[in-house]
Design a protein around this motif. Structure first.
Motif, short mmCIF file in Angstrom:
data_model
loop_
_atom_site.label_atom_id
_atom_site.label_comp_id
_atom_site.label_asym_id
_atom_site.label_seq_id
_atom_site.Cartn_x
_atom_site.Cartn_y
_atom_site.Cartn_z
N LEU A 1 -7.63 -2.00 -2.89
CA LEU A 1 -7.27 -2.00 -1.78
C LEU A 1 -6.98 -2.89 -0.60
O LEU A 1 -5.70 -2.84 0.45
N ASN A 2 -7.08 -3.99 -1.30
CA ASN A 2 -6.76 -4.96 -0.53
C ASN A 2 -6.11 -6.33 -0.85
O ASN A 2 -5.77 -6.90 -0.96
N LEU B 1 0.56 -0.97 -0.08
CA LEU B 1 -0.02 -0.51 -0.07
C LEU B 1 0.60 1.15 -0.28
O LEU B 1 0.77 2.15 -0.72
N PHE C 1 -12.81 -1.01 -3.75
CA PHE C 1 -12.10 -0.65 -3.09
C PHE C 1 -11.69 -1.82 -2.11
O PHE C 1 -10.37 -1.94 -2.34
N PHE D 1 1.11 4.18 -2.70
CA PHE D 1 0.01 5.43 -2.41
C PHE D 1 1.29 6.50 -2.57
O PHE D 1 1.22 7.27 -2.95
N LEU E 1 -8.14 5.92 1.99
CA LEU E 1 -8.92 5.20 1.15
C LEU E 1 -8.86 3.99 1.61
O LEU E 1 -9.35 2.78 1.85
N PRO E 2 -7.63 2.88 2.07
CA PRO E 2 -7.55 1.80 2.85
C PRO E 2 -8.66 1.23 4.36
O PRO E 2 -9.02 -0.21 3.62
#
Lengths: 270, 292
Positions: free
Chosen positions: B28-29, A123, B24, A127, A141-142
């Motif tokens: 993001l995961n 991440l 998302f 980012f 966001l996360p």
């Protein structure tokens, strides 16, 4: 009968000891913010007269207002964005339920098993490439979409009558209209509970901002607190004051919204 | 015909509602999870990485720091989680008694620590146990200690302070879950047991624990996950010290990635170790929980 009496007394004594243990750190923190460092160290447990002085020192050593505003802005934007994205999804998964969506929901739930520690390196690299370091968007966001919140809204949508949806369709209300004009107002308590836990989590978030909020300008309150102990000697007065200032918003939320807070913590567990 | 287009349109809206949230989570995961794995197959410093196969994973088993951090986290886990959950269970069964006076106040005070952040609680407990802190002053005043004790630089006592901090912060949180579970148990079960002459402890072990099993399982999994990912407390109370005596796995990943010369590939391999541990422990807990 006498034995029963003793047991009751023992229970109350036990409860009082536990409560003392859970309250004392708060008392220590609040009292500490009104005393000077030397007195805190000596174990002074009474309110002092150094609150204003501590505040002046704190405000002159760090960018207090800036950090408080950053924390507030990040947490509020995070809360609004998460609630919007997750309530829409939870509602969608329940009201338009079919096999495909159930499979997708099951897949999304898997994300709850993924520890954040396993994501932080990729991440961070994503980012920093996207130039999202030091930004609110990067902060939120996360955690904008979590399986926990989606599931929470899906479970609460179960109690939302399908007849209402159908009646609204007959009345000519669009699908989005049904969500915004009927579901959201009716489910206001659910939204409140979700908002409280989301806000608290974002407000208290530490690891992710530690990674991406690298400049002084974008520092949040938890980062500011930890910065105060970085030197050789720690001024406990200003440390306790900064801890108190950081805890105050969540403490107020806790005392005024305890019922909703508990609902939010429990999520979809019943 | 008109009807099918309408259902189609409605169905389309359903997807429209769920897709943003799903995207998302995928981006993001799931995507970073896969990219962490690919990263874990590369070695090098900074962004200068090259493919190395399973070298990083082999390195894990010889890495003193990694093995110590795993040992530390397991120590926290096996001591802290059972103590905290048992305490929470006892508190919940006391608070569930409708005859208890001041129930609301006790409940509020026990939940109270949930209202603070991990960083704040770490700072408060760090102040308590610092060399010139209130714990030393009190113990010396009482004559228990002759000279100040250096809690945070002692490998065992430093762990104790971390465990105490976590227990303070999370016991009330788990009590919330148990209380909710207990409220679903019909009170008449307890009445019947009392008439049959079952003692309070007998009721606790024979009624409360078996009926709360699903909630106990849930809280065990949550606490295990949380402890495996322990970061905020360790970093702020001891910063992993003395030496690496309290270092947690998450902090090790952080140090590898963001302190000194970043070793992203190896850090990703360590993070996969956490992922595997979370998965394996959850699986074992679910299996054990099901059998009983």
């Amino acid at each position: 009968m006498k034995q029963k009496h003793l047991a009751a007394i023992a229970t109350y004594v036990f409860l009082c000891v536990v409560c003392l243990f859970s309250v004392f750190p708060f008392y220590f923190m609040i009292v500490g913010s009104t005393n000077q460092s030397v007195d805190i160290v000596k174990g002074r447990l009474f309110f002092g007269t150094h609150l204003i002085e501590n505040f002046k020192t704190l405000a002159s050593t760090v960018k207090l207002g800036n950090a408080f505003w950053n924390s507030m802005r990040n947490a509020l934007v995070n809360t609004v964005a998460s609630l919007f994205v997750c309530s829409l999804a939870g509602y969608g998964f329940q009201i338009y339920r079919d096999k495909g969506k159930d499979t997708l929901m099951g897949l999304l739930l898997l994300s709850m098993m993924v520890p954040f520690a396993a994501l932080m390196v990729p991440l961070f690299r994503m980012f920093s490439q996207a130039r999202l370091l030091d930004t609110t968007v990067g902060f939120i966001l996360p955690t904008i979409s979590t399986a926990f919140l989606i599931f929470f809204f899906r479970q609460s949508a179960e109690s939302f009558p399908m007849e209402t949806v159908q009646a609204a369709r007959v009345d000519g209300l669009g699908e989005l209209g049904i969500f915004f004009r009927i579901f959201v107002p009716i489910m206001a308590p659910t939204f409140a509970a979700a908002a409280i836990v989301t806000f608290m989590a974002a407000w208290n978030n530490y690891l992710w901002p530690l990674i991406i909020m690298q400049s002084q300008e974008s520092q949040t309150m938890p980062l500011l607190i930890t910065g105060l102990t970085a030197g050789y000697t720690t001024d406990y007065g200003i440390l306790m004051l900064s801890v108190t200032i950081t805890t105050l918003p969540t403490l107020i939320l806790f005392f005024t919204q305890q019922k909703r807070f508990v609902e939010g913590v429990l999520g979809s567990v019943k | 015909m008109a009807k099918t287009t309408l259902t189609k349109k409605i169905n389309l809206y359903g997807w429209l509602f769920v897709i943003p949230a799903a995207l998302f989570i995928f981006i993001l995961n799931f995507y970073p999870m896969v990219s962490a794995f690919l990263l874990s197959l590369q070695t090098g410093r900074g962004n200068n990485l090259k493919f190395a196969g399973l070298k990083n994973y082999a390195r894990l088993f010889q890495d003193e720091m990694f093995l110590t951090s795993v040992g530390n986290v397991i120590t926290y886990l096996v001591i802290q989680v059972p103590v905290m959950l048992l305490l929470a269970l006892v508190l919940a069964s006391i608070l569930n008694n409708p005859k208890l006076k001041g129930r609301g106040i006790f409940r509020t005070l026990i939940f109270l620590p949930c209202a603070t952040s991990l960083v704040s609680s770490a700072m408060i407990f760090k102040s308590f146990f610092s060399i010139d802190g209130i714990v030393n002053t009190t113990l010396m005043g009482l004559g228990v200690l002759q000279s100040p004790m250096s809690w945070l630089t002692h490998p065992i006592w430093a762990k104790f302070v971390i465990i105490l901090t976590i227990t303070w912060r999370w016991t009330g949180y788990n009590t919330v879950f148990y209380l909710a579970g207990l409220q679903n148990i019909d009170r008449s079960v307890y009445e019947a047991a009392r008439i049959d002459g079952a003692s309070a402890s007998r009721q606790f072990f024979s009624i409360t624990i078996p009926l709360l099993k699903p909630v106990i399982l849930l809280t065990t999994i949550m606490s295990t996950n949380g402890t495996l990912q322990l970061f905020d407390e360790v970093r702020n109370i001891t910063n992993g010290g003395p030496g690496i005596a309290t270092l947690s796995i998450s902090q090790y990943i952080y140090n590898l990635s963001f302190m000194y010369n970043p070793q992203f590939g190896y850090a990703a391999a360590v993070s996969y170790a956490i992922l595997v541990m979370v998965a394996v422990l959850s699986f074992i807990q679910i299996k054990v929980g099901d059998k009983r």
